[in-house]
Write a protein that holds these residues in place. Sequence first.
Motif, PDB file in Angstrom:
ATOM      1  N   PHE A 213       0.848  -1.193   0.000  1.00 15.73           N
ATOM      2  CA  PHE A 213       0.000   0.000   0.000  1.00 15.73           C
ATOM      3  C   PHE A 213       0.882   1.240   0.000  1.00 15.73           C
ATOM      4  CE2 PHE A 213       0.704  -1.405   4.333  1.00 15.73           C
ATOM      5  CZ  PHE A 213       1.115  -0.257   4.991  1.00 15.73           C
ATOM      6  N   ASP A 214       0.287   2.377  -0.351  1.00  9.07           N
ATOM      7  CA  ASP A 214       0.951   3.669  -0.192  1.00  9.07           C
ATOM      8  C   ASP A 214      -0.065   4.687   0.283  1.00  9.07           C
ATOM      9  OD1 ASP A 214      -0.542   4.126  -2.472  1.00  9.07           O
ATOM     10  OD2 ASP A 214       1.098   4.991  -3.631  1.00  9.07           O
ATOM     11  N   PHE A 215       0.384   5.926   0.476  1.00  7.08           N
ATOM     12  CA  PHE A 215      -0.478   6.968   1.029  1.00  7.08           C
ATOM     13  C   PHE A 215      -0.556   8.147   0.072  1.00  7.08           C
ATOM     14  CE2 PHE A 215       1.562   4.804   4.656  1.00  7.08           C
ATOM     15  CZ  PHE A 215       0.436   4.282   5.267  1.00  7.08           C
ATOM     16  N   ALA A 216      -1.674   8.870   0.141  1.00  2.38           N
ATOM     17  CA  ALA A 216      -1.866  10.040  -0.720  1.00  2.38           C
ATOM     18  C   ALA A 216      -0.921  11.169  -0.322  1.00  2.38           C
ATOM     19  CB  ALA A 216      -3.314  10.507  -0.656  1.00  2.38           C
ATOM     20  N   THR A 217      -0.710  11.351   0.990  1.00  2.00           N
ATOM     21  CA  THR A 217       0.160  12.408   1.491  1.00  2.00           C
ATOM     22  C   THR A 217       1.081  11.847   2.563  1.00  2.00           C
ATOM     23  OG1 THR A 217      -1.495  13.052   3.136  1.00  2.00           O
ATOM     24  CG2 THR A 217      -1.528  14.215   1.031  1.00  2.00           C
ATOM     25  N   ASP A 218       2.217  12.501   2.717  1.00  2.00           N
ATOM     26  CA  ASP A 218       3.170  12.113   3.744  1.00  2.00           C
ATOM     27  C   ASP A 218       2.947  12.982   4.973  1.00  2.00           C
ATOM     28  OD1 ASP A 218       5.249  10.858   4.980  1.00  2.00           O
ATOM     29  OD2 ASP A 218       6.812  12.046   4.006  1.00  2.00           O
ATOM     30  N   GLY A 219       3.177  12.412   6.135  1.00  2.00           N
ATOM     31  CA  GLY A 219       3.001  13.185   7.354  1.00  2.00           C
ATOM     32  C   GLY A 219       3.431  12.397   8.562  1.00  2.00           C
ATOM     33  N   PRO A 220       3.654  13.061   9.696  1.00  2.00           N
ATOM     34  CA  PRO A 220       4.093  12.372  10.906  1.00  2.00           C
ATOM     35  C   PRO A 220       3.090  11.302  11.342  1.00  2.00           C
ATOM     36  CG  PRO A 220       4.311  14.752  11.154  1.00  2.00           C
ATOM     37  CD  PRO A 220       3.537  14.518   9.902  1.00  2.00           C
ATOM     38  N   GLU A 241       9.135  -3.753   4.132  1.00  2.00           N
ATOM     39  CA  GLU A 241      10.112  -3.176   3.214  1.00  2.00           C
ATOM     40  C   GLU A 241       9.397  -2.150   2.343  1.00  2.00           C
ATOM     41  OE1 GLU A 241      11.136  -5.686  -0.400  1.00  2.00           O
ATOM     42  OE2 GLU A 241      10.377  -7.240   0.936  1.00  2.00           O
ATOM     43  N   SER A 242      10.141  -1.420   1.561  1.00  2.00           N
ATOM     44  CA  SER A 242       9.537  -0.429   0.674  1.00  2.00           C
ATOM     45  C   SER A 242      10.186  -0.494  -0.694  1.00  2.00           C
ATOM     46  CB  SER A 242       9.687   0.984   1.254  1.00  2.00           C
ATOM     47  OG  SER A 242      11.053   1.347   1.366  1.00  2.00           O
ATOM     48  N   ARG A 243       9.413  -0.099  -1.699  1.00  2.00           N
ATOM     49  CA  ARG A 243       9.894  -0.010  -3.074  1.00  2.00           C
ATOM     50  C   ARG A 243       9.434   1.322  -3.665  1.00  2.00           C
ATOM     51  NH1 ARG A 243      13.689  -1.602  -5.229  1.00  2.00           N
ATOM     52  NH2 ARG A 243      12.788  -1.906  -7.297  1.00  2.00           N
ATOM     53  N   PRO A 244      10.199   1.892  -4.595  1.00  2.00           N
ATOM     54  CA  PRO A 244       9.771   3.159  -5.206  1.00  2.00           C
ATOM     55  C   PRO A 244       8.406   3.043  -5.862  1.00  2.00           C
ATOM     56  CG  PRO A 244      12.054   2.671  -5.765  1.00  2.00           C
ATOM     57  CD  PRO A 244      11.508   1.445  -5.089  1.00  2.00           C
ATOM     58  N   GLU A 245       7.614   4.087  -5.694  1.00  2.93           N
ATOM     59  CA  GLU A 245       6.285   4.125  -6.307  1.00  2.93           C
ATOM     60  C   GLU A 245       6.383   4.294  -7.828  1.00  2.93           C
ATOM     61  OE1 GLU A 245       2.645   6.004  -7.835  1.00  2.93           O
ATOM     62  OE2 GLU A 245       4.598   6.967  -7.607  1.00  2.93           O
ATOM     63  N   LEU A 249       9.976  10.938  -7.523  1.00  3.73           N
ATOM     64  CA  LEU A 249      11.048  10.708  -6.558  1.00  3.73           C
ATOM     65  C   LEU A 249      10.533  10.923  -5.131  1.00  3.73           C
ATOM     66  CD1 LEU A 249      14.126  10.135  -6.290  1.00  3.73           C
ATOM     67  CD2 LEU A 249      14.465  12.612  -6.269  1.00  3.73           C
ATOM     68  N   GLY A 250      10.904  10.035  -4.233  1.00  3.30           N
ATOM     69  CA  GLY A 250      10.546  10.201  -2.826  1.00  3.30           C
ATOM     70  C   GLY A 250       9.226   9.572  -2.417  1.00  3.30           C
ATOM     71  N   ARG A 251       8.519   8.956  -3.364  1.00  2.00           N
ATOM     72  CA  ARG A 251       7.262   8.265  -3.037  1.00  2.00           C
ATOM     73  C   ARG A 251       7.509   6.759  -3.019  1.00  2.00           C
ATOM     74  NH1 ARG A 251       2.564  10.496  -2.682  1.00  2.00           N
ATOM     75  NH2 ARG A 251       1.548   8.557  -3.270  1.00  2.00           N
ATOM     76  N   TYR A 252       7.000   6.091  -1.999  1.00  2.00           N
ATOM     77  CA  TYR A 252       7.290   4.673  -1.802  1.00  2.00           C
ATOM     78  C   TYR A 252       6.028   3.865  -1.542  1.00  2.00           C
ATOM     79  CZ  TYR A 252      12.143   6.062  -1.536  1.00  2.00           C
ATOM     80  OH  TYR A 252      13.372   6.578  -1.838  1.00  2.00           O
ATOM     81  N   ILE A 253       6.093   2.604  -1.950  1.00  2.00           N
ATOM     82  CA  ILE A 253       5.057   1.629  -1.635  1.00  2.00           C
ATOM     83  C   ILE A 253       5.606   0.716  -0.548  1.00  2.00           C
ATOM     84  CG2 ILE A 253       3.756  -0.367  -2.501  1.00  2.00           C
ATOM     85  CD1 ILE A 253       3.594   1.041  -5.188  1.00  2.00           C
ATOM     86  N   ILE A 274      -6.674  -0.464   7.160  1.00  2.00           N
ATOM     87  CA  ILE A 274      -5.489  -0.018   6.417  1.00  2.00           C
ATOM     88  C   ILE A 274      -5.890   0.467   5.033  1.00  2.00           C
ATOM     89  CG2 ILE A 274      -3.298  -0.752   5.383  1.00  2.00           C
ATOM     90  CD1 ILE A 274      -3.001  -2.722   7.725  1.00  2.00           C
ATOM     91  N   ARG A 275      -6.826  -0.255   4.406  1.00  2.00           N
ATOM     92  CA  ARG A 275      -7.316   0.133   3.076  1.00  2.00           C
ATOM     93  C   ARG A 275      -7.929   1.539   3.118  1.00  2.00           C
ATOM     94  NH1 ARG A 275     -10.208  -3.865   2.387  1.00  2.00           N
ATOM     95  NH2 ARG A 275      -9.035  -5.170   0.902  1.00  2.00           N
ATOM     96  N   GLU A 276      -8.635   1.862   4.170  1.00  2.00           N
ATOM     97  CA  GLU A 276      -9.257   3.184   4.312  1.00  2.00           C
ATOM     98  C   GLU A 276      -8.212   4.296   4.410  1.00  2.00           C
ATOM     99  OE1 GLU A 276     -11.677   2.801   7.745  1.00  2.00           O
ATOM    100  OE2 GLU A 276     -13.228   1.584   6.753  1.00  2.00           O
ATOM    101  N   ARG A 277      -7.054   3.981   4.985  1.00  2.00           N
ATOM    102  CA  ARG A 277      -6.009   4.982   5.162  1.00  2.00           C
ATOM    103  C   ARG A 277      -5.142   5.143   3.910  1.00  2.00           C
ATOM    104  NH1 ARG A 277      -5.051   6.193  10.544  1.00  2.00           N
ATOM    105  NH2 ARG A 277      -6.117   4.882  12.079  1.00  2.00           N
ATOM    106  N   ALA A 278      -5.161   4.155   3.036  1.00  2.00           N
ATOM    107  CA  ALA A 278      -4.215   4.109   1.913  1.00  2.00           C
ATOM    108  C   ALA A 278      -4.765   4.762   0.654  1.00  2.00           C
ATOM    109  CB  ALA A 278      -3.855   2.657   1.621  1.00  2.00           C
ATOM    110  N   LEU A 279      -3.844   5.216  -0.190  1.00  2.00           N
ATOM    111  CA  LEU A 279      -4.218   5.687  -1.527  1.00  2.00           C
ATOM    112  C   LEU A 279      -4.423   4.484  -2.439  1.00  2.00           C
ATOM    113  CD1 LEU A 279      -4.564   7.902  -3.668  1.00  2.00           C
ATOM    114  CD2 LEU A 279      -2.078   7.817  -4.011  1.00  2.00           C
ATOM    115  N   SER A 280      -3.454   3.574  -2.463  1.00  2.00           N
ATOM    116  CA  SER A 280      -3.600   2.313  -3.186  1.00  2.00           C
ATOM    117  C   SER A 280      -3.317   1.176  -2.216  1.00  2.00           C
ATOM    118  CB  SER A 280      -2.640   2.243  -4.382  1.00  2.00           C
ATOM    119  OG  SER A 280      -1.298   2.230  -3.948  1.00  2.00           O
ATOM    120  N   PHE A 281      -3.986   0.047  -2.431  1.00  2.00           N
ATOM    121  CA  PHE A 281      -3.897  -1.075  -1.496  1.00  2.00           C
ATOM    122  C   PHE A 281      -4.078  -2.359  -2.285  1.00  2.00           C
ATOM    123  CE2 PHE A 281      -5.918  -4.280   1.119  1.00  2.00           C
ATOM    124  CZ  PHE A 281      -5.186  -4.253   2.292  1.00  2.00           C
TER     125      PHE A 281
END
Length: 295
Positions: A213-220, A241-245, A249-253, A274-281
């Motif tokens: 999954f990833d998120f629409a915006t980054d934040g604390p 773990e994470s992989r580039p979106e 640049l700087g966005r990760y899945i 988790i699905r509700e919080r994510a941009l893609s899941f």
Amino acid sequence: MRGSARKLAETIWGTGSGRTRVGYLGPSGTFSEEAARRYDPRAHHVPFRDIESVVRAAEEEKIDEALVPLENSTEGPVTLTTDLLVHRTDLRIRCEVVLPIHLCLVTEGGVDFDEIRVVYSHPQAIAQCREYLARRLPKAETVASLSTVSAVEDMRVFGPGTAAISSMRAAKVRHAFVLEGRIEDVAGNRTRFVVLAPRDHEPTGKDKTSICFDFATDGPGTLYQALGELANRRINMLKIESRPEKSSLGRYIFLIDFEGHRTDPFVAEALDRIRERALSFKILGSYPKALDPAP
């Protein structure tokens, strides 16, 4: 299809044999073949030139399942497989196989160490023997091959002054001379393979689930809060773990493995949150947790 053509297709793909067709990274003698045979000894095992070809064949129903390497205990994730799961295929993880990996240095005949100028192997195998090569063959160049078996063939093509890193089985299958065995840098070296199919596995009571999954915006606290959905339900996370979106640049899945099956009530509830919080899941699959084999 004419009769002769039909028989040829059945020979290649195992159609009509009644056995499951399991594709793997070939040719015969690779660790992938060994893992495929451990997974299903009775299956019709079909070799492919590269990982993408194995996955594509399963998508096109030329085979029933695709067995591919996902991560190594020494070198970490196989990023090509990870990216295929995240970005390109709808196949799901149906099973996992953990295989001890022992590597050997092979040559065409009685060659001394000081005669070796080039060593061929798959990049993962080279990386798993980095310290050994620096110690025993500090002046030798390393060259990538498609597989540890292809490395033996490359060694033969380019002739004197060459060697290969392969499995013991690959050396035996290709009738190569084993100069030294068990050359991997870490004695407990293991590779985790996954079996991909149109559907994942039914619950067994000893399962694990993989998601990304990833998120629409980054934040604390964004990732912390998502992972809290597992912790609050006492679901044990096994890996992150994470992989580039890939779009910027700087966005990760984020990829997570945790204990439990996606149909378990607490797991299903956590996945919904988790699905509700994510941009893609994406659920990559639920499957039986593999036992760690003896070295």
